[in-house]
Design a protein around this motif. Structure first.
Motif, short mmCIF file in Angstrom:
data_model
loop_
_atom_site.label_atom_id
_atom_site.label_comp_id
_atom_site.label_asym_id
_atom_site.label_seq_id
_atom_site.Cartn_x
_atom_site.Cartn_y
_atom_site.Cartn_z
N CYS A 7 -4.44 0.78 -9.98
CA CYS A 7 -3.68 1.61 -9.05
C CYS A 7 -4.68 2.43 -8.25
CB CYS A 7 -2.70 2.53 -9.77
SG CYS A 7 -1.90 3.64 -8.57
N CYS A 12 -2.36 10.62 -7.42
CA CYS A 12 -1.24 10.71 -8.37
C CYS A 12 -1.72 11.35 -9.68
CB CYS A 12 -0.68 9.32 -8.65
SG CYS A 12 0.68 9.33 -9.86
N TYR A 14 -0.85 10.76 -12.61
CA TYR A 14 -0.98 9.78 -13.70
C TYR A 14 -2.22 8.90 -13.56
CZ TYR A 14 3.87 10.84 -14.98
OH TYR A 14 5.03 11.47 -15.37
N ASN A 15 -3.02 9.13 -12.50
CA ASN A 15 -4.13 8.24 -12.18
C ASN A 15 -5.46 8.86 -12.59
OD1 ASN A 15 -6.24 6.84 -10.58
ND2 ASN A 15 -4.47 5.76 -9.73
N CYS A 20 -3.64 3.64 -14.01
CA CYS A 20 -2.41 4.40 -14.28
C CYS A 20 -2.30 4.65 -15.78
CB CYS A 20 -1.20 3.61 -13.79
SG CYS A 20 0.37 4.45 -14.14
N ILE A 25 6.34 3.10 -15.77
CA ILE A 25 6.74 3.51 -14.42
C ILE A 25 8.03 2.81 -14.02
CG2 ILE A 25 4.32 3.86 -13.77
CD1 ILE A 25 4.69 1.38 -11.86
N CYS A 35 6.28 2.89 -5.95
CA CYS A 35 6.22 3.41 -7.31
C CYS A 35 7.03 4.70 -7.32
CB CYS A 35 4.77 3.66 -7.73
SG CYS A 35 4.70 4.45 -9.36
N TYR A 38 5.34 7.92 -8.92
CA TYR A 38 4.26 8.61 -8.18
C TYR A 38 4.58 10.10 -8.07
CZ TYR A 38 1.62 10.06 -4.00
OH TYR A 38 0.82 10.71 -3.09
N VAL A 77 -0.92 -1.57 -7.83
CA VAL A 77 -0.27 -0.53 -7.03
C VAL A 77 -1.31 0.09 -6.11
CG1 VAL A 77 0.98 1.67 -7.11
CG2 VAL A 77 1.43 -0.08 -8.85
N ALA A 84 2.35 4.92 -2.32
CA ALA A 84 2.18 4.20 -3.58
C ALA A 84 3.18 3.06 -3.65
CB ALA A 84 2.37 5.15 -4.76
S1 SF4 Z 1 1.19 5.89 -8.26
FE1 SF4 Z 1 2.48 4.96 -9.87
S2 SF4 Z 1 1.20 3.29 -10.69
FE2 SF4 Z 1 -0.17 4.69 -9.57
S3 SF4 Z 1 -0.97 6.13 -11.11
FE3 SF4 Z 1 0.87 7.07 -10.16
S4 SF4 Z 1 2.55 6.50 -11.53
FE4 SF4 Z 1 0.85 5.12 -11.98
#
Ligand code: SF4
Ligand code: SF4
Length: 92
Positions: A7, A12, A14-15, A20, A25, A35, A38, A77, A84
Motif C-alpha cells: 500500500c 494513512c 495504518y501504513n 498496511c 480493511i 479503501c 483509509y 492499494v 487510496a
Molecule cells: S489506505 Fe487502506 S490499505 Fe492502505 S494502509 Fe490505509 S487502511 Fe491499509
C-alpha cells in the motif's frame, strides 16, 4: 482473506513502510474501489506485527469478487482516482 501485498498510501494511519497493518480493511463504496478503511490521524493504528488483509469488498462487479468477498491471491492499494484505491480492481 487476501493479503494487501503493498500500500503506497503512507499518509494513512495504518501504513508503515508502504505496508498496511489493519487486520481487515473494507474496499468499495461503489462505483469506486476505494479503501474505505483509509484514515489519517495523529497516531498509528493496526497491529505492527500483522500484514493487512481484505475483510470485505463491496465491488460486486470486480472479477475477483464473490458474494462481496475478495478472492484475489493478494491486492495492491495506492493512489488512483482518489487517495487510496484498490489497484487490483478489475471490472468483469
Ligand atoms: S489506505 Fe487502506 S490499505 Fe492502505 S494502509 Fe490505509 S487502511 Fe491499509
Ligand atoms: S481486487 Fe476486486 S474484489 Fe478484491 S478488494 Fe479489490 S476491488 Fe475488491
Amino acid at each position: 482473506m487476501p493479503f494487501i501485498n503493498e500500500c503506497a498510501v503512507e499518509a494513512c494511519s495504518y501504513n508503515v513502510g508502504s505496508a498496511c497493518h489493519a487486520l481487515a480493511i473494507t474496499v468499495g463504496d461503489p462505483p469506486h474501489a476505494r479503501c474505505d478503511t483509509y484514515f489519517v490521524t495523529s497516531f498509528e493504528g493496526g497491529d505492527p506485527a500483522a500484514t493487512g488483509q481484505v475483510g470485505a469488498c463491496k465491488m460486486a462487479d470486480c472479477r475477483h469478487n464473490s458474494r462481496l468477498e475478495c478472492q484475489a491471491p493478494g491486492i495492491a492499494v495506492g493512489p488512483g482516482r482518489e487517495a487510496a484505491d484498490c489497484l487490483t480492481y478489475s471490472p468483469r
